[in-house]
Motif scaffolding. Structure first.
Motif, PDB file in Angstrom:
ATOM      1  N   SER A 172      10.643  33.061  15.124  1.00  0.00           N
ATOM      2  CA  SER A 172       9.687  32.094  15.675  1.00  0.00           C
ATOM      3  C   SER A 172       8.255  32.390  15.260  1.00  0.00           C
ATOM      4  N   ASN A 173       8.046  33.494  14.540  1.00  0.00           N
ATOM      5  CA  ASN A 173       6.726  33.929  14.103  1.00  0.00           C
ATOM      6  C   ASN A 173       5.775  34.144  15.277  1.00  0.00           C
ATOM      7  N   ILE A 174       6.278  34.736  16.353  1.00  0.00           N
ATOM      8  CA  ILE A 174       5.478  35.056  17.531  1.00  0.00           C
ATOM      9  C   ILE A 174       5.065  36.522  17.432  1.00  0.00           C
ATOM     10  N   ILE A 175       3.768  36.766  17.591  1.00  0.00           N
ATOM     11  CA  ILE A 175       3.219  38.116  17.516  1.00  0.00           C
ATOM     12  C   ILE A 175       2.560  38.444  18.842  1.00  0.00           C
ATOM     13  N   CYS A 176       2.773  39.656  19.326  1.00  0.00           N
ATOM     14  CA  CYS A 176       2.085  40.131  20.514  1.00  0.00           C
ATOM     15  C   CYS A 176       1.718  41.585  20.272  1.00  0.00           C
ATOM     16  N   GLY A 177       0.515  41.943  20.682  1.00  0.00           N
ATOM     17  CA  GLY A 177       0.080  43.302  20.452  1.00  0.00           C
ATOM     18  C   GLY A 177      -0.750  43.837  21.591  1.00  0.00           C
ATOM     19  N   ILE A 178      -0.787  45.141  21.672  1.00  0.00           N
ATOM     20  CA  ILE A 178      -1.650  45.849  22.617  1.00  0.00           C
ATOM     21  C   ILE A 178      -2.638  46.621  21.756  1.00  0.00           C
ATOM     22  N   GLN A 179      -3.918  46.410  22.024  1.00  0.00           N
ATOM     23  CA  GLN A 179      -4.950  46.995  21.186  1.00  0.00           C
ATOM     24  C   GLN A 179      -5.988  47.693  22.044  1.00  0.00           C
ATOM     25  N   ALA A 180      -6.530  48.777  21.534  1.00  0.00           N
ATOM     26  CA  ALA A 180      -7.625  49.477  22.195  1.00  0.00           C
ATOM     27  C   ALA A 180      -8.789  49.521  21.227  1.00  0.00           C
ATOM     28  N   GLY A 181      -9.962  49.173  21.721  1.00  0.00           N
ATOM     29  CA  GLY A 181     -11.127  49.225  20.855  1.00  0.00           C
ATOM     30  C   GLY A 181     -12.338  48.627  21.531  1.00  0.00           C
ATOM     31  N   ILE A 186      -4.594  42.677  25.283  1.00  0.00           N
ATOM     32  CA  ILE A 186      -3.252  42.168  24.990  1.00  0.00           C
ATOM     33  C   ILE A 186      -3.485  40.967  24.082  1.00  0.00           C
ATOM     34  N   ARG A 187      -2.955  41.026  22.867  1.00  0.00           N
ATOM     35  CA  ARG A 187      -3.233  39.999  21.871  1.00  0.00           C
ATOM     36  C   ARG A 187      -1.996  39.159  21.593  1.00  0.00           C
ATOM     37  N   CYS A 188      -2.178  37.850  21.569  1.00  0.00           N
ATOM     38  CA  CYS A 188      -1.155  36.909  21.119  1.00  0.00           C
ATOM     39  C   CYS A 188      -1.859  35.897  20.225  1.00  0.00           C
ATOM     40  N   GLN A 240      -1.445  33.426  18.313  1.00  0.00           N
ATOM     41  CA  GLN A 240      -0.885  32.138  17.909  1.00  0.00           C
ATOM     42  C   GLN A 240      -0.975  31.201  19.106  1.00  0.00           C
ATOM     43  N   ASP A 241      -0.609  29.952  18.930  1.00  0.00           N
ATOM     44  CA  ASP A 241      -0.749  28.953  19.994  1.00  0.00           C
ATOM     45  C   ASP A 241       0.439  28.935  20.944  1.00  0.00           C
ATOM     46  N   SER A 242       1.000  30.072  21.242  1.00  0.00           N
ATOM     47  CA  SER A 242       2.094  30.188  22.211  1.00  0.00           C
ATOM     48  C   SER A 242       1.544  30.823  23.478  1.00  0.00           C
ATOM     49  N   PRO A 243       2.140  30.524  24.639  1.00  0.00           N
ATOM     50  CA  PRO A 243       1.628  31.108  25.886  1.00  0.00           C
ATOM     51  C   PRO A 243       1.954  32.592  26.005  1.00  0.00           C
ATOM     52  N   LEU A 244       1.147  33.284  26.788  1.00  0.00           N
ATOM     53  CA  LEU A 244       1.431  34.656  27.183  1.00  0.00           C
ATOM     54  C   LEU A 244       2.102  34.549  28.546  1.00  0.00           C
ATOM     55  N   VAL A 245       3.345  35.007  28.654  1.00  0.00           N
ATOM     56  CA  VAL A 245       4.163  34.809  29.852  1.00  0.00           C
ATOM     57  C   VAL A 245       4.446  36.161  30.501  1.00  0.00           C
ATOM     58  N   PHE A 246       4.322  36.225  31.828  1.00  0.00           N
ATOM     59  CA  PHE A 246       4.602  37.430  32.594  1.00  0.00           C
ATOM     60  C   PHE A 246       5.883  37.206  33.387  1.00  0.00           C
ATOM     61  N   ASN A 247       6.935  37.963  33.057  1.00  0.00           N
ATOM     62  CA  ASN A 247       8.218  37.897  33.765  1.00  0.00           C
ATOM     63  C   ASN A 247       8.346  39.129  34.652  1.00  0.00           C
ATOM     64  N   VAL A 248       8.845  38.926  35.881  1.00  0.00           N
ATOM     65  CA  VAL A 248       8.915  40.012  36.846  1.00  0.00           C
ATOM     66  C   VAL A 248      10.274  39.994  37.532  1.00  0.00           C
ATOM     67  N   ASP A 251      -1.835  29.798  28.843  1.00  0.00           N
ATOM     68  CA  ASP A 251      -1.572  29.047  27.619  1.00  0.00           C
ATOM     69  C   ASP A 251      -2.712  29.248  26.617  1.00  0.00           C
ATOM     70  N   SER A 252      -2.554  28.696  25.422  1.00  0.00           N
ATOM     71  CA  SER A 252      -3.518  28.947  24.346  1.00  0.00           C
ATOM     72  C   SER A 252      -4.892  28.347  24.628  1.00  0.00           C
ATOM     73  N   SER A 253      -4.995  27.430  25.598  1.00  0.00           N
ATOM     74  CA  SER A 253      -6.303  26.868  25.948  1.00  0.00           C
ATOM     75  C   SER A 253      -7.014  27.696  27.011  1.00  0.00           C
ATOM     76  N   GLY A 254      -6.314  28.709  27.564  1.00  0.00           N
ATOM     77  CA  GLY A 254      -6.899  29.550  28.605  1.00  0.00           C
ATOM     78  C   GLY A 254      -6.489  29.158  30.008  1.00  0.00           C
TER      79      GLY A 254
END
Length: 181
Positions: free
Chosen positions: A71-80, A86-88, A90-98, A109-112
């Motif tokens: 699906s070409n979905i990228i997610c990353g954790i970055q320090a700097g 938490i980086r995503c 692309q125009d896909s949502p960042l979803v928290f599952n619990v 979502d990608s619009s904030g």
């Protein structure tokens, strides 16, 4: 059977032909393991439990990134820059599952737009929806009746509205006692 260390062009190939692990040691201790299922374990010898630790060290903005190549979905954790990100990208949502069932509890979502308690950004059953646009809205639903508290602030007219979205009275209470209706 056995193992083999070989070269192919400029690639170094280390092959374990058995159904065992590949283990890497430094200073007399195991530091990394590729188990027979292909899992990479860093800082532990077992994939059960929460002791798995992965670190990426770099002087400038280190990042640990995962990518779903289907699906070409990228997610990353970055320090700097004195922050954790938490980086995503692309125009896909960042979803928290619990929970054990990994139920979706929140999404950005990608619009904030932030939605809590729903999988849709414009769901009237949302526990809370926040937007950075000119119109910001929140909806709180009661689980015991059909009363909904809706707050809408329209940035263009500088007016805030508060009331029920159903045909029920709107009460102001303190210490569980009605103070105003």
């Amino acid at each position: 059977d056995g193992a083999e260390i070989n070269m192919s062009s400029s690639d170094l190939i280390i092959e374990n032909r058995e159904a065992g692990n590949q283990r890497f040691f430094t200073n007399g201790s195991e530091r990394l393991r590729i188990d027979s299922s292909g899992r990479i374990l860093i800082g532990t010898t077992s994939s059960s439990g929460s002791s798995v630790r992965l670190e990426a060290h770099d002087a400038t903005n280190p990042i640990i990134q995962v990518k779903d190549t289907t699906s070409n979905i990228i997610c990353g954790i970055q320090a700097g820059n004195a922050e954790a990100v938490i980086r995503c990208p692309q125009d896909s949502p960042l979803v928290f599952n619990v929970g054990a069932s990994e139920t979706e509890r929140m999404r950005i979502d990608s619009s904030g737009l932030v939605s809590i308690g729903t999988t849709s950004a414009h769901d009237s059953n949302a526990l809370l929806t926040l937007s950075k646009s000119a119109v910001a809205a929140s909806v709180l639903k009661s689980t015991t009746n059909t009363v909904t508290l809706a707050n809408v602030a329209n940035g263009s007219s500088s007016v805030a509205y508060s009331g029920t979205a159903t045909n029920h009275p709107y009460y102001f209470m303190t210490n569980s006692t009605e103070a105003m209706r």
